[in-house]
Design a protein around this motif. Sequence first.
Motif, PDB file in Angstrom:
ATOM      1  N   GLN A  62      80.250  49.734 131.399  1.00 50.74           N
ATOM      2  CA  GLN A  62      79.981  48.366 130.972  1.00 50.74           C
ATOM      3  C   GLN A  62      81.233  47.493 131.008  1.00 50.74           C
ATOM      4  O   GLN A  62      81.203  46.344 131.455  1.00 50.74           O
ATOM      5  N   ARG A  63      82.350  48.030 130.539  1.00 46.77           N
ATOM      6  CA  ARG A  63      83.599  47.247 130.520  1.00 46.77           C
ATOM      7  C   ARG A  63      84.050  46.940 131.952  1.00 46.77           C
ATOM      8  O   ARG A  63      84.430  45.801 132.261  1.00 46.77           O
ATOM      9  N   PRO A  80      75.693  48.656 136.091  1.00 47.09           N
ATOM     10  CA  PRO A  80      76.241  49.094 134.799  1.00 47.09           C
ATOM     11  C   PRO A  80      76.717  50.536 134.790  1.00 47.09           C
ATOM     12  O   PRO A  80      77.531  50.908 133.935  1.00 47.09           O
ATOM     13  N   ASN A  81      76.202  51.350 135.731  1.00 44.09           N
ATOM     14  CA  ASN A  81      76.611  52.763 135.709  1.00 44.09           C
ATOM     15  C   ASN A  81      78.088  52.950 136.060  1.00 44.09           C
ATOM     16  O   ASN A  81      78.607  54.060 135.962  1.00 44.09           O
ATOM     17  N   ALA A 137      82.229  46.855 134.699  1.00 48.47           N
ATOM     18  CA  ALA A 137      81.281  45.945 135.341  1.00 48.47           C
ATOM     19  C   ALA A 137      81.507  44.512 134.883  1.00 48.47           C
ATOM     20  O   ALA A 137      81.485  43.573 135.692  1.00 48.47           O
ATOM     21  N   ALA A 138      81.756  44.314 133.579  1.00 44.42           N
ATOM     22  CA  ALA A 138      81.966  42.973 133.051  1.00 44.42           C
ATOM     23  C   ALA A 138      83.249  42.357 133.633  1.00 44.42           C
ATOM     24  O   ALA A 138      83.269  41.189 134.049  1.00 44.42           O
TER      25      ALA A 138
END
Length: 232
Positions: free
Chosen positions: A169-170, A165-166, A172-173
């Motif tokens: 978030q966008r 996640p670091n 990583a998704a």
Amino acid sequence: MLLYNLRHTLFICSILLSGCANDQKKATEDRTLNVRPTEVAPVATDLPVKEKNILFFGTSLTAGYGLDQQEAYPALIQKKIDSLNLPYKVINGGLSGETSAAGRSRIDWLLKQPVAVFVLELGANDGLRGIPVATTTANLQAIINKVKAKYPQAKLVLTGMQVPPNMGQRYAADFNAMFKTIAQKNKMEFVPFLLEGVGGKPELNQEDGIHPTAEGQKILAENVWLELKGVL
């Protein structure tokens, strides 16, 4: 004199008749030698089946970074294949540090050899570098297109990857979803997460916390085998 001529004529006729008989016999023998009846031809039932290549194309995870190559998951899968007497030979095309762009440039060289099954494991290094997902997607698709063009009958497998996640978030998704989208688009068998059961577990990773130990590679092999065995 008349008797002599008669005997001489009979002698010549006997020679001619003998020659004709020999010629007829030889012609018959020639025809006989050329007959190849299929009903009595031997049938080889114990010839070895030609092996088909499985190309694993990926990063240091496939190459088995920090380990003997026989401990990397492609080699472990070869052992499974051999135990089942399947006619496949594994080729480890993993390269440490490989990005999708580098793989796109390198794949042509590896496709010089026949490929029956293609297992694609690329993208992890892109994610760690924050390369745009659209760029990685384009590169992976280009690699797949090259395989399809060269070997239309090849069966395709894609391994998924995740980033922490670091990375945002966008990002990583989008990165995590990219692999499933590519697999569905190209009708590829899909391993959702190559490092399932290994990622984040210190006891199964080397000191860098990224590359699996020999025990970790065994789990990777199982993760891939779950999808690959149906292909074979």
